[in-house]
Design a protein around this motif. Sequence first.
Motif, PDB file in Angstrom:
ATOM      1  N   ASN A   2       0.778  -1.156   0.028  1.00 18.46           N
ATOM      2  CA  ASN A   2      -0.019  -0.010  -0.008  1.00 18.46           C
ATOM      3  C   ASN A   2       0.919   1.248  -0.063  1.00 18.46           C
ATOM      4  O   ASN A   2       2.151   1.250   0.334  1.00 18.46           O
ATOM      5  CB  ASN A   2      -0.742   0.133   1.247  1.00 18.46           C
ATOM      6  N   VAL A   3       0.169   2.254  -0.048  1.00 17.26           N
ATOM      7  CA  VAL A   3       0.967   3.591  -0.122  1.00 17.26           C
ATOM      8  C   VAL A   3      -0.131   4.416   0.869  1.00 17.26           C
ATOM      9  O   VAL A   3      -1.227   4.449   0.778  1.00 17.26           O
ATOM     10  CB  VAL A   3       0.992   4.713  -1.445  1.00 17.26           C
ATOM     11  N   LEU A   4       0.870   4.957   1.684  1.00 17.28           N
ATOM     12  CA  LEU A   4       0.256   5.478   2.962  1.00 17.28           C
ATOM     13  C   LEU A   4       0.679   6.990   3.012  1.00 17.28           C
ATOM     14  O   LEU A   4       1.704   7.190   3.139  1.00 17.28           O
ATOM     15  CB  LEU A   4       0.668   4.818   4.304  1.00 17.28           C
ATOM     16  N   LYS A   5      -0.157   7.909   2.896  1.00 17.54           N
ATOM     17  CA  LYS A   5       0.349   9.347   2.663  1.00 17.54           C
ATOM     18  C   LYS A   5      -0.129  10.065   4.038  1.00 17.54           C
ATOM     19  O   LYS A   5      -1.345  10.049   4.397  1.00 17.54           O
ATOM     20  CB  LYS A   5      -0.363  10.141   1.682  1.00 17.54           C
ATOM     21  N   PHE A   6       0.795  10.895   4.712  1.00 17.33           N
ATOM     22  CA  PHE A   6       0.393  11.526   6.081  1.00 17.33           C
ATOM     23  C   PHE A   6       0.683  12.883   5.675  1.00 17.33           C
ATOM     24  O   PHE A   6       1.682  13.489   5.351  1.00 17.33           O
ATOM     25  CB  PHE A   6       1.114  11.134   7.113  1.00 17.33           C
ATOM     26  N   GLY A  28       3.371  -2.756   8.583  1.00 17.74           N
ATOM     27  CA  GLY A  28       4.299  -3.569   7.419  1.00 17.74           C
ATOM     28  C   GLY A  28       4.601  -2.803   6.422  1.00 17.74           C
ATOM     29  O   GLY A  28       4.867  -1.505   6.596  1.00 17.74           O
ATOM     30  N   LYS A  29       5.240  -3.682   5.233  1.00 23.39           N
ATOM     31  CA  LYS A  29       6.072  -3.058   4.271  1.00 23.39           C
ATOM     32  C   LYS A  29       5.201  -2.217   3.323  1.00 23.39           C
ATOM     33  O   LYS A  29       4.588  -3.035   2.172  1.00 23.39           O
ATOM     34  CB  LYS A  29       6.710  -4.304   3.657  1.00 23.39           C
ATOM     35  N   ASN A  30       5.215  -0.995   3.603  1.00 25.59           N
ATOM     36  CA  ASN A  30       4.286  -0.137   2.602  1.00 25.59           C
ATOM     37  C   ASN A  30       5.637   1.036   2.430  1.00 25.59           C
ATOM     38  O   ASN A  30       6.399   1.047   2.968  1.00 25.59           O
ATOM     39  CB  ASN A  30       3.207   0.401   3.453  1.00 25.59           C
ATOM     40  N   ILE A  31       4.877   1.869   1.226  1.00 32.28           N
ATOM     41  CA  ILE A  31       5.659   3.038   1.056  1.00 32.28           C
ATOM     42  C   ILE A  31       4.762   4.126   1.687  1.00 32.28           C
ATOM     43  O   ILE A  31       3.725   4.392   1.407  1.00 32.28           O
ATOM     44  CB  ILE A  31       5.582   3.363  -0.567  1.00 32.28           C
ATOM     45  N   VAL A  32       5.593   5.054   2.467  1.00 36.66           N
ATOM     46  CA  VAL A  32       4.996   6.143   3.197  1.00 36.66           C
ATOM     47  C   VAL A  32       5.089   7.359   2.669  1.00 36.66           C
ATOM     48  O   VAL A  32       6.577   7.660   2.596  1.00 36.66           O
ATOM     49  CB  VAL A  32       5.160   6.101   4.909  1.00 36.66           C
ATOM     50  N   VAL A  33       4.500   8.099   2.275  1.00 39.28           N
ATOM     51  CA  VAL A  33       4.534   9.701   1.777  1.00 39.28           C
ATOM     52  C   VAL A  33       4.405  10.462   2.877  1.00 39.28           C
ATOM     53  O   VAL A  33       3.239  10.478   3.401  1.00 39.28           O
ATOM     54  CB  VAL A  33       3.716   9.720   0.433  1.00 39.28           C
ATOM     55  N   LEU A  34       5.090  11.316   3.061  1.00 35.08           N
ATOM     56  CA  LEU A  34       4.942  12.395   4.259  1.00 35.08           C
ATOM     57  C   LEU A  34       4.807  13.898   3.550  1.00 35.08           C
ATOM     58  O   LEU A  34       5.910  14.216   2.565  1.00 35.08           O
ATOM     59  CB  LEU A  34       6.192  12.467   5.250  1.00 35.08           C
ATOM     60  N   GLY A 210       1.475  -0.328  -8.912  1.00 39.55           N
ATOM     61  CA  GLY A 210       0.136  -1.132  -8.881  1.00 39.55           C
ATOM     62  C   GLY A 210      -0.134  -1.465  -7.365  1.00 39.55           C
ATOM     63  O   GLY A 210      -0.310  -2.540  -7.071  1.00 39.55           O
ATOM     64  N   ALA A 211      -0.154  -0.607  -6.415  1.00 36.87           N
ATOM     65  CA  ALA A 211      -0.513  -0.715  -5.075  1.00 36.87           C
ATOM     66  C   ALA A 211      -1.867  -1.337  -4.846  1.00 36.87           C
ATOM     67  O   ALA A 211      -2.916  -1.262  -5.936  1.00 36.87           O
ATOM     68  CB  ALA A 211      -0.505   0.691  -4.476  1.00 36.87           C
ATOM     69  N   ASP A 212      -1.998  -2.008  -3.751  1.00 35.63           N
ATOM     70  CA  ASP A 212      -3.234  -2.419  -3.569  1.00 35.63           C
ATOM     71  C   ASP A 212      -4.288  -1.424  -3.151  1.00 35.63           C
ATOM     72  O   ASP A 212      -5.358  -1.483  -3.299  1.00 35.63           O
ATOM     73  CB  ASP A 212      -3.188  -3.376  -2.151  1.00 35.63           C
ATOM     74  N   GLU A 213      -3.573  -0.305  -2.313  1.00 35.62           N
ATOM     75  CA  GLU A 213      -4.601   0.563  -2.175  1.00 35.62           C
ATOM     76  C   GLU A 213      -3.682   1.944  -1.708  1.00 35.62           C
ATOM     77  O   GLU A 213      -2.545   1.846  -1.295  1.00 35.62           O
ATOM     78  CB  GLU A 213      -5.326   0.244  -0.626  1.00 35.62           C
ATOM     79  N   ILE A 214      -4.341   2.976  -1.825  1.00 33.01           N
ATOM     80  CA  ILE A 214      -3.441   4.220  -1.701  1.00 33.01           C
ATOM     81  C   ILE A 214      -4.540   4.801  -0.231  1.00 33.01           C
ATOM     82  O   ILE A 214      -5.705   5.100  -0.429  1.00 33.01           O
ATOM     83  CB  ILE A 214      -3.814   5.492  -2.504  1.00 33.01           C
ATOM     84  N   ILE A 269      -7.411   1.776  -8.431  1.00 37.05           N
ATOM     85  CA  ILE A 269      -6.663   1.459  -7.121  1.00 37.05           C
ATOM     86  C   ILE A 269      -7.509   2.181  -6.219  1.00 37.05           C
ATOM     87  O   ILE A 269      -7.680   3.541  -6.297  1.00 37.05           O
ATOM     88  CB  ILE A 269      -5.198   1.988  -7.156  1.00 37.05           C
ATOM     89  N   PRO A 270      -8.091   1.479  -5.209  1.00 36.46           N
ATOM     90  CA  PRO A 270      -8.872   2.289  -4.105  1.00 36.46           C
ATOM     91  C   PRO A 270      -8.066   3.250  -3.545  1.00 36.46           C
ATOM     92  O   PRO A 270      -7.069   2.922  -3.296  1.00 36.46           O
ATOM     93  CB  PRO A 270      -9.527   1.116  -3.311  1.00 36.46           C
ATOM     94  N   VAL A 271      -8.818   4.451  -3.022  1.00 36.08           N
ATOM     95  CA  VAL A 271      -8.258   5.588  -2.085  1.00 36.08           C
ATOM     96  C   VAL A 271      -8.872   5.316  -1.092  1.00 36.08           C
ATOM     97  O   VAL A 271     -10.126   5.658  -1.278  1.00 36.08           O
ATOM     98  CB  VAL A 271      -8.347   6.797  -2.883  1.00 36.08           C
ATOM     99  N   ARG A 272      -8.348   5.183   0.136  1.00 34.74           N
ATOM    100  CA  ARG A 272      -8.910   5.223   1.233  1.00 34.74           C
ATOM    101  C   ARG A 272      -8.622   6.451   2.336  1.00 34.74           C
ATOM    102  O   ARG A 272      -7.582   6.832   2.198  1.00 34.74           O
ATOM    103  CB  ARG A 272      -8.642   3.836   2.295  1.00 34.74           C
ATOM    104  N   LEU A 273      -9.410   6.985   2.852  1.00 38.41           N
ATOM    105  CA  LEU A 273      -9.238   8.450   3.379  1.00 38.41           C
ATOM    106  C   LEU A 273      -9.534   7.870   5.173  1.00 38.41           C
ATOM    107  O   LEU A 273     -10.439   7.521   5.412  1.00 38.41           O
ATOM    108  CB  LEU A 273     -10.178   9.576   3.193  1.00 38.41           C
TER     109      LEU A 273
END
Length: 440
Positions: A2-6, A28-34, A210-214, A269-273
């Motif tokens: 997943n991509v996780l943005k804060f 876990g093993k995701n890409i975190v965008v700050l 091709g992330a599972d979710e953003i 790709i679903p985007v979850r808020l």
Amino acid sequence: MNVLKFGGTSVGSATRIQNVAELITKRGKNIVVLSAMAGTTNTLVEISDYLYKKNVDGAKEVINQLETKYQGVINELFSTEEAKDEARREVKSIFNYIRSLSKDIFTLFEEKEILAQGELISTRLMNIYLHEKGVNSALLPALDFMRTDKNGEPDTHYIRQRLTALLDKHFDADLYITQGFICRNAYGEVDNLQRGGSDYTASLIGAAIGADEIEIWTDIDGMHNNDPRYVEGTSPVAELHFEEAAELAYFGAKILHPTCVLPAKLNNIPVRLLNTMQPEAKGTVIYNCAPNHAIKAVAAKDNITAIKIKSGRMLLAYGFLRKVFEIFETYQTSIDMITTSEVGVSVTIDNERNLHHILDDLKKFGTVTVDSDMAIICVVGDLEWHNCGFETKVLDALRDIPVRMISYGGSNYNISLLVRQADKIAALKALQSTVFTSAE
Ligand code: ASP
Ligand code: MG
């Protein structure tokens, strides 16, 4: 993955950074965008303003204040002297770089460099903090993979290639951290994806791998069905279609940057808020969900000007609208809403900068009237025209409020209504009780 943005508020203090660190470690093993810490990008803009005005001393004062703020964050964030020293070194070198750009000759090039420093600081602090906690995080420099082409559009092929190579290089990391907002342009210079662009970064990365979710983490529990600043009893919308989200984002539902929707939508790709303060809350998921024949949400946009052009010449004529629209194009003013009749057309704009030029030119074609201080109320949902009854509901809610324009049919997902700004809150409240409360 997943991509996780804060966003800036989510990493807005030492404690918030610690909370985010805990949250991402568990995930876990995701890409975190700050983003940059809240307020930093605005301060960097202020520094640039001083430099454009050739007030180097003014700029340096603000630079010093910002640096002091970060020293405070470092003292609070880390517990070991090693981590504190490393963070101090990093922050010092960034501020010295900002100072080296603070000269009398100041151009867009230096400004872009300065604006990029906020995200560079927040991600470095987070990475050092994670290492202090024993997490094997890898910092992926956005300036090594995020790039726009000669048209200012993301260079998706390049992004995918470079990002994949970086992920391969750090294959054994526990998780990845990277900067939102910043990129390079086609000439390799430091650039950015416009203010609020970290959501866009997340979406572009999601599409590239091709992330599972953003996941977009902010400080509210998803996209609400109405504006919680004005209306009581709003609730998060569980599911939204990409098209519905696009309509809402534009109409001022600030939670998701409009540009973010497209790459996610195109790549399905679903985007979850989600809410950093309440990580268990379900939030809102935006995806290509099945239609459900319901009105999902209401939003409003202020400071709208309506312009009506009435002309006998419009009757049975062709080319009239083109001439009208060309005037707006000439003055680089975008039109939001349009309604037409056989003898007149009304449009709205949200930028009055060139209004008097526009009016001067429009008067060549007809009688022109202007209504200022208006608000667009936007109703969003699965409003495909075969679904009966939703128009009635919306108009019934506004039965006591003067409505200047109504626009429907531009998409299957929206009805827009123009009311006086003074009536905006009443309109939002009326829609809340008629459309949502009575339906439940
Ligand atoms: N830091 C940038 C801004 O404040 C980008 C972002 O937060 O999305 O605009
Ligand atoms: Mg934001």
